[in-house]
Design an enzyme around this catalytic site. Structure first.
Site, PDB file in Angstrom:
ATOM      1  N   SER A 147      -0.502  -0.586  -4.712  1.00 36.37           N
ATOM      2  CA  SER A 147      -1.668   0.280  -4.851  1.00 36.37           C
ATOM      3  C   SER A 147      -1.283   1.623  -4.245  1.00 36.37           C
ATOM      4  O   SER A 147      -1.029   1.703  -3.033  1.00 36.37           O
ATOM      5  CB  SER A 147      -2.871  -0.316  -4.111  1.00 36.37           C
ATOM      6  OG  SER A 147      -4.027   0.462  -4.255  1.00 36.37           O
ATOM      7  N   ASN A 169       0.833  -1.195   0.000  1.00 34.64           N
ATOM      8  CA  ASN A 169       0.000   0.000   0.000  1.00 34.64           C
ATOM      9  C   ASN A 169       0.873   1.252   0.000  1.00 34.64           C
ATOM     10  O   ASN A 169       1.563   1.537   1.000  1.00 34.64           O
ATOM     11  CB  ASN A 169      -0.907   0.032   1.233  1.00 34.64           C
ATOM     12  CG  ASN A 169      -1.702   1.322   1.315  1.00 34.64           C
ATOM     13  OD1 ASN A 169      -2.669   1.511   0.583  1.00 34.64           O
ATOM     14  ND2 ASN A 169      -1.299   2.241   2.190  1.00 34.64           N
ATOM     15  N   GLU A 170       0.888   1.968  -1.124  1.00 37.44           N
ATOM     16  CA  GLU A 170       1.447   3.318  -1.287  1.00 37.44           C
ATOM     17  C   GLU A 170       2.961   3.407  -1.188  1.00 37.44           C
ATOM     18  O   GLU A 170       3.508   4.517  -1.235  1.00 37.44           O
ATOM     19  CB  GLU A 170       0.792   4.308  -0.303  1.00 37.44           C
ATOM     20  CG  GLU A 170      -0.701   4.459  -0.528  1.00 37.44           C
ATOM     21  CD  GLU A 170      -1.343   5.594   0.242  1.00 37.44           C
ATOM     22  OE1 GLU A 170      -2.436   6.029  -0.157  1.00 37.44           O
ATOM     23  OE2 GLU A 170      -0.748   6.035   1.246  1.00 37.44           O
ATOM     24  N   ASN A 171       3.669   2.281  -1.117  1.00 39.18           N
ATOM     25  CA  ASN A 171       5.123   2.382  -0.953  1.00 39.18           C
ATOM     26  C   ASN A 171       5.833   2.767  -2.241  1.00 39.18           C
ATOM     27  O   ASN A 171       6.826   3.511  -2.198  1.00 39.18           O
ATOM     28  CB  ASN A 171       5.679   1.074  -0.403  1.00 39.18           C
ATOM     29  CG  ASN A 171       5.245   0.834   1.027  1.00 39.18           C
ATOM     30  OD1 ASN A 171       4.682   1.712   1.671  1.00 39.18           O
ATOM     31  ND2 ASN A 171       5.474  -0.364   1.531  1.00 39.18           N
TER      32      ASN A 171
END
Length: 812
Positions: A466, A420-422
């Site tokens: 994502s 997530n968002e990394n």
């Protein structure tokens, strides 16, 4: 046959000290297993409820101490060849001793552990001890080991394999847990056992195929065989070199579908390890037959991101799922089922299990299987740079292998996601200069995890992150490629800006609001209760979150005066923001093929982006999601050619009918009217109809509304925002009818235009629930609401404010 004995009764818990440890704690208190230290202390009356008022701060010391669980149990040797001590989940840094002998150490709450203990058991009384080191203490050691790396949130979550949101998030408290959070058992039996079973379930034409891979733990596997049966089909294969594999064909099984497209038949898969006719070990799962792929075909707009089930491109009505409680063992199978039923009731067909939480227990995925709820599963990485050195890579690989194999039988699981968002963080959040060339997790997302999925679960797609565009050569949050997060809306700009882009797939976007009134007043006891009183403020974890709530009203609604108006206005604005965004994106089907709103649920009572608050109550957003995510949506959208009616159809049959358009004044007078006799939206498509100029051009934008009707669907278009509308002072008649069993019908007859009428029965009875919200009525129209769980005395309060509210109240 193997025997599994739960070790769940008779545990005690002892504090071993640490920073801030409370003096005077009993030497030992009863402990519940599965459980957590916090819930044991709470049950013993030694800490206040962390969810209430400012108590989160008062219990911070719990997470900074070391703790020991002890169990005395009887055992006798009944001839088993081996006995293993099996932990389904330990949180997190545990040292295990049996009868004074060190059995093993753990450093990962996201995987199971098995330790051979037969030689250490005694006939009669045995002592099992598990010591948990504080994650804060271990985090200090890890921080000294690893060079600094960016992390969006305080705490060492990116240095260890523990639920990241345990250390606090912008919707969650800092309650750093420890304990035996899943089952612990003694597993006894023959030396041979099924070490792992991987069923690959696919379709070939009309037939279902099951390929079973099994790894066998055995000193001597001679004479052993694997036997598999499903749906009247069976086969067997010999064990060789510690493994066996075989294929079964199930002729023309009934297909498993997401709930908005079909049914969810499940078939019992039975895998047995046998020696002749004797069953040594067995594995059972309920599986479903369906095909799944992710269509990322380049096109004239960029790169698609379309979930395809049984060769049908499925529009995703999704919601992000976070742990449903900070204290994980409190989430029972019944609670999972109830929450997933609420998601289904809102017409959600996918839950994204977010990477800052956990791989959920079997009960979650089983409930999704039964409910036809698709699952997008993140690997557990969120909003931080993760080292690729030291012990972490091995732990991550073991964890991924464990959970891929555990979850792959579930038909609801349709996508593995790397993080997530990394990747976004690496591109946009200043990580690269801060890292100075240090590792940040790219190896996990772009190499290790896709290799493991391809090897262990080749039937499912993997996506690296994502948001992610599909390649490191294109910005990860490019709306024309892959999946996108939209967070400038809410954080920086108003929700009207959702219309500024058409993402191929939006896997995160959201808008905040406080919890229901019943939840707010159950968890916060400020006198007076205001948006900035201490408890309300403490239950708002987002940076300048209350400021953003007010800023988000600007241009839409006036700044509220008083607590009642603040609560209603911000909840209404949340529902409108998300409804606006989803309707816009849906209207551009098939360019856009899905939305996953942030978020479905909460882990405690808090002002957040959730549709269902921390005590399981539905906010107005839930009702908005139910409407805007229905299989058939009628919406009025701006296009370059002018206002356009869009009929979006996700049903398996075409949707066809007359569309009637009326431009009305607020007294209900028809100013212009037109009927288009046949608008046809084919299955899985959208159809558009340009609104004639005489309907789209108001004479007085402040006092007119455009209404479109097609069958039982209605769409409203307001020519300006509420703050500028001449909405009348609301007038209505209410008639109550007792339906018995604490159910009431509330018939509301509008004497004036009522915009977004809501009834909040939880203000009268905490368990009361209403059938509908956000209902707009023209003068003379009637709507019948059903309210449940309210007695006759409280029902008398259903006739006026603050229980009955509408947007008119806020602007008149």
């Amino acid at each position: 046959m193997r025997q599994s004995r739960p070790l769940h009764s008779g545990w005690t818990l002892t504090c071993l000290g640490g920073p801030g440890a409370r003096p005077g704690l009993p030497e030992a208190i009863p402990a519940q297993v599965p459980g957590t230290v916090h819930t044991d202390l709470l049950a013993a009356g030694l800490i206040p409820d962390p969810y209430l008022d400012l108590n989160e701060i008062a219990v911070d010391w719990v997470g900074r101490c070391d703790w020991r669980y002890d169990l005395v149990f009887d055992w006798r040797d009944e001839g088993a060849e081996i006995t293993d001590l099996v932990f389904a989940g330990l949180d997190t840094f545990a040292a295990i001793r049996l009868n004074g002998v060190a059995i093993g150490d753990t450093a990962n709450m996201n995987r199971a552990y098995r330790f051979p203990v037969h030689e250490h058991l005694r006939a009669g009384e045995n002592h099992l001890s598990i010591t948990f080191q504080s994650a804060w203490t271990r985090g200090e050691a890890l921080a000294a080991q690893y060079e600094p790396r960016p992390n969006n949130y305080p705490g060492p979550a990116n240095l260890m394999r523990k639920m990241a949101c345990n250390f606090g998030w912008d919707w969650g408290p800092t309650l750093v847990t420890a304990g035996i959070w899943q089952a612990v058992t003694l597993d006894s039996g023959p030396a041979a056992r099924l070490a792992s079973v991987r069923p690959e379930i696919t379709l070939s034409g009309a037939d279902g195929h099951v390929r079973v891979h099994a790894d066998i733990a055995a000193g001597d596997a001679s004479g052993l065989a694997l036997r598999v049966s499903i749906a009247g089909q069976s086969a067997a294969a010999p064990v060789a070199d510690g493994a066996a594999a075989l294929d079964l064909v199930v002729p023309a099984p009934r297909l498993w579908w997401p709930h908005n497209l079909g049914s969810q038949p499940l078939y019992d898969l039975v895998v047995e390890l046998v020696a002749g006719d004797r069953v040594i070990d067995s594995y059972r799962r309920a599986i479903g037959f369906r095909s799944i792929r992710l269509d990322t075909t380049p096109d004239e707009h960029g790169t698609a991101f379309t979930v395809v089930v049984n060769d049908v491109p499925v529009y995703i009505f999704g919601a992000n799922w976070i742990p449903d409680d900070c204290f994980l063992p409190r989430v029972t199978p019944e609670r999972y089922a109830a929450r997933i039923d609420q998601a289904r009731g809102a017409n959600i067909n996918m839950l994204r299990v977010w990477g800052g939480g956990i791989y959920e227990t079997e009960a979650f995925y089983e409930a999704c299987d039964r409910a036809g709820m698709l699952v997008w599963q993140d690997f557990l990485f969120a909003c931080a740079a993760y080292p690729e050195e030291g012990d972490l890579p091995a732990e991550i690989e073991a964890e991924a292998r464990d959970n891929i194999v555990r979850l792959m039988p579930h038909p609801s699981l349709v996508l593995w996601n790397g993080n997530n968002e990394n990747i976004w963080g690496y591109f946009d959040w200043g990580w690269q200069p801060a890292l100075e060339g240090r590792t940040w997790g790219a190896h996990y997302y772009l190499d290790l995890l896709p290799r493991l999925v391809a090897t262990l679960d080749p039937t499912r797609p993997y996506w690296a992150g994502s948001p992610y565009s599909g390649t490191m050569d294109i910005h990860p949050n490019d709306p024309d490629h892959g999946c996108t997060h939209l967070w400038d809306v809410w954080n920086e700009i108003g929700y009207e800006h959702y219309a500024a882009s058409i993402p191929r797939f939006c896997s995160e976007f959201g808008w905040q609001a406080p919890p229901t009134w019943a939840t707010l007043t159950q968890s916060v006891h400020d006198e007076p209760l205001t948006p900035v009183s201490p408890g309300v403020w403490h239950h708002q974890k987002a940076t300048i979150g209350n400021d953003k709530l007010l800023r988000g009203l600007a241009g839409h609604l006036p700044e509220p005066q008083g607590m009642d108006d603040w609560h209603f206005a911000t909840q209404l604005n949340q529902a409108r923001a998300i409804s606006f965004g989803i309707a816009h994106m849906r209207s551009h089907r098939p360019r856009n093929m899905g939305t996953i709103v942030w978020q479905l649920n909460d882990c405690w009572p808090v002002t957040s982006w959730a549709a269902i608050d921390g005590y399981g109550r539905k906010k107005p957003l839930w009702y908005a999601l139910r409407t805007v995510s229905a299989n058939s949506l009628l919406t009025i959208q701006p296009r370059t050619t002018g206002l356009t009616v869009v009929a979006v159809n996700e049903r398996t049959l075409f949707w066809r009918g007359a569309v009637t358009l009326r431009r009305l004044d607020f007294d209900g007078n028809i100013l212009a009217e037109w009927t288009h006799w046949r608008l046809c939206a084919d299955r899985f498509s959208a159809a558009e109809l340009l609104v004639p100029k005489e309907l789209s051009a108001p004479v007085d934008p402040k006092r007119e509304v455009l209404v479109a009707k097609m069958h039982d669907r209605t769409a409203f278009h307001w020519f300006t925002e509420d703050i500028d509308l001449a909405l009348p002072k609301p007038e209505y008649d209410i008639a109550l009818k007792n339906l018995g069993d604490s159910r009431w019908e509330i018939a509301v007859t509008a004497r004036t235009l009522l915009k977004d009428l809501c009834i909040f029965p939880d203000r009268l009875a905490s368990d009361a629930e209403i059938s509908d919200m956000l209902v707009t009525l023209l003068p003379g129209e009637v709507h019948r609401f059903i309210v449940e769980n309210i007695d006759e005395i409280d029902a008398a309060g259903l006739a006026g404010a603050p229980v009955v509210r509408c947007a008119n109240d806020l602007v008149t």
